[in-house]
Design an enzyme around this catalytic site. Structure first.
Site: not given
Ligand code: GLC
Length: 603
Positions: A269, A467
């Site tokens: 990521d 997020e």
């Protein structure tokens, strides 16, 4: 992978230098690299982070950008082998970055639709709108099983129940990847593994679970995804029992690659290995040796290359590991036909007129209809007759930015109607069918008048987030607690709020409802949100209540159901909490939600 591909890979890898091999293992952000540097450093992939768009974010600018990176990557000279880059984006609910794209409901709404056939159609349309931009790869679908709605990424999860995520995983991958031909893009199932299971729902936090529970809840959806041929997997920021997934050799090299026989490639990521250690030099070796093949390095890709080269020369990263990573990357590029495709500017779907077309928007509109969940319908006030005198109010009534949520044009989403081009707000959808509907001037509903209005529709809820900035954190101690449990560093973003109680999170919403009910006018409330919230007071004050989630660009799908052209069919894929301490999921001991998993009324 078939033997032809294996042969092609072996022929190519034998010709590659160490620099060319390590270059293929790098993905960096478009703002950190030029096409010339892509060639000079043999870079394998470029990405757009959320909201990172070329020029004025027009479709043709995306195609031109991709064409330039592609052309540089396939140039041939004595020092450079022609290996096409693969460009990746977060097209997680349509090609949501690009102006004019069809933006679908976020996954939490698709989970409520509980319709795998629809999911495959959504994926197929999304693939065409991704290809229209000259892009080959999307970091989707998310296979998170969100177990605590405080998590800011709950809306990226289809359900708290792995059964729904399992039913969708393979279908969405198939819709994106198809036959790996002209109409296909490469999928990336994420985030491996346990992203939805962190303590207190802290984004990138600690998932404390037995291996059996990890398998049952969070690994399960990856089996159908891999069976469907998912070509890439993204590693998760979270930790499992204190150890970061980005450095977890057992989870990546053994469980995913050996036990589950995943033969595509694994990508980190966003700067995900940076959190493994204070020393970036050490972190590079930890990530590579854990089994990650490609590294999403937002800016410091040159230090990454320097450190990895040094590790190989000094033996702290074996050459076999490098070759395994590069073989996997090349296998995916060959399997996807990347070496045989025309340049982006000359491909069939590039700049295609179907981008944002009514045909595509009708699929999104159907998804909106099927995602809506009717939680209350006192005296069958719904469906509304189209000739009713309706006051429409609430901050989310006429705001396509808010109804799309995060990862829409911008990483953290937008506000207002100017950024989401095409599509309809919920108000615009109502106005199209109800001639006597009126929009509250400032959204407050203060102009409610029983002589002019006989019913109101109030659209309330959350404003966009993405997020960790969507986390609900009930106190800073939870972060200290999470950070103290993990080996490595915790990236902490400013949270959305500190309570799951909507009346405390957004007091303006209950105020609007009461501005209207105090005049004796009944209110139908629509909640725009990325998760279930504690809504007891708003619910009691409403005659009808609909969970609309984050419907995307086609707000008119809401009117289709409110006025009875279509019936409600959505069922909760997340349990609805009765109070702010209720974090139970279906099947948990003491399960006693306000509305249970699977609940949903109809006409
Ligand atoms: C983000 C997300 C991931 C996304 C990636 C690229 O941090 O965790 O889901 O695909 O970075 O934008």
């Amino acid at each position: 992978m078939n033997s032809d591909i294996t042969g092609q890979v072996e022929t190519l890898i034998r010709r590659m230098t160490l620099a060319q091999k390590i270059g293929q293992m790098v993905q960096t952000e478009r703002m950190a690299i030029t096409p010339e540097e892509v060639k000079e450093w043999h870079i394998g992939s470029v990405l757009s982070g959320g909201g990172s768009c070329p020029g004025d974010n027009q479709l043709q600018e995306w195609v031109m950008m991709n064409d330039a990176y592609w052309a540089a990557s396939v140039e041939t000279d004595e020092g450079h082998l022609p290996i096409p880059i693969i460009y990746g984006v977060d097209a997680i609910h349509g090609n949501n970055n690009v102006t004019g794209a069809t933006i679908f409901p976020h996954n939490i709404g698709l989970g409520a639709a509980n319709d795998p056939d629809l999911l495959e159609r959504v994926a197929r349309v999304s693939a065409r709108e991704i290809l229209a931009a000259g892009v080959d790869w999307t970091f989707a679908p998310t296979l998170a099983v969100a177990r605590n709605s405080q998590w800011g990424r709950t809306y990226e999860s289809y359900s708290e129940d792995p059964a729904i995520v399992c039913a969708y995983a393979g279908r969405f991958v198939s819709g994106l990847q198809g036959d790996l031909g002209t109409d296909s893009v490469v999928s990336c199932v994420k985030h491996w593994v346990g992203d939805g299971g962190t303590t207190d729902g802290i984004d990138q936090g600690e998932t404390t679970l037995s291996e059996d529970e990890l398998e049952r809840l969070h690994i399960a959806p990856y089996y159908p995804a891999i069976d469907a041929g998912a070509l890439t997997v993204m590693v998760s920021f979270n930790s499992w029992n204190g150890d970061k997934c980005h450095g977890h050799k057992y989870l990546v090299n053994y469980v995913l690659k050996e036990r589950m026989q995943f033969d595509g490639f694994v990508i980190s990521d966003w700067d995900g290995i940076d959190y493994l250690s204070e020393s970036y030099y050490d972190a590079v070796a930890m990530g590579v040796n854990a089994g990650i093949d490609m590294f999403m390095v937002s800016e410091h890709w040159q230090p990454f290359i320097k450190h990895l080269s040094h590790h190989v020369v000094s033996g702290t990263v074996p050459m076999e590991r490098i070759d395994d990573a590069v073989r996997r990357i090349l296998r995916v590029k060959y399997a996807f036909g990347l070496f045989d495709k025309p340049r982006p500017a000359e491909r069939y779907w590039s700049n295609h007129t179907s981008f944002g077309s009514n045909e595509h928007r009708e699929v999104a509109r159907e998804a909106v209809r099927k995602s809506l969940v009717l939680l209350k319908n006192e005296d069958s006030i719904l469906p509304l007759a189209k000739d009713r005198k309706i006051l429409v109010a609430g901050k989310n009534a006429d705001n396509t930015g808010h109804q799309c949520g995060g990862f829409s044009i911008a990483w953290q989403g937008t506000s207002g109607n100017e950024f989401v081009v095409g599509g309809t707000s919920i108000w615009e959808g109502i106005k199209q069918v109800a001639p006597h509907a009126e929009l509250s001037a400032d959204g407050s509903g203060k102009e409610a008048d029983p002589h002019q209005h006989d019913v109101a529709i109030v659209v309330i809820g959350e404003t966009p987030y993405a997020e960790g900035m969507g986390d609900i954190r009930t106190g800073e101690d939870v972060i200290v607690q999470a950070g103290s449990q993990i080996n490595g560093l915790l990236k902490v973003l400013e949270p959305y709020g500190d309570t799951m109680i909507l009346a405390d999170l957004h007091p303006e919403d209950l105020e609007v409802i009461k501005n209207i009910t105090s005049k004796g006018i009944p209110v139908i409330t629509l909640l725009i949100s990325g998760r279930p919230l504690v809504i007891n007071r708003e619910l009691d004050a409403s005659s009808a209540f609909v969970a609309a989630w984050l419907p995307g660009s086609e707000g008119q799908g809401v009117a289709d159901v409110l006025f009875g052209d279509e019936d409600f069919s959505g069922k909760l894929s997340f349990s609805w909490p009765k109070d702010p301490d209720d974090r139970n999921n279906v099947g948990d001991e003491g399960y006693d939600p306000l509305f249970p998993y699977g609940f949903g009324l109809a006409y």
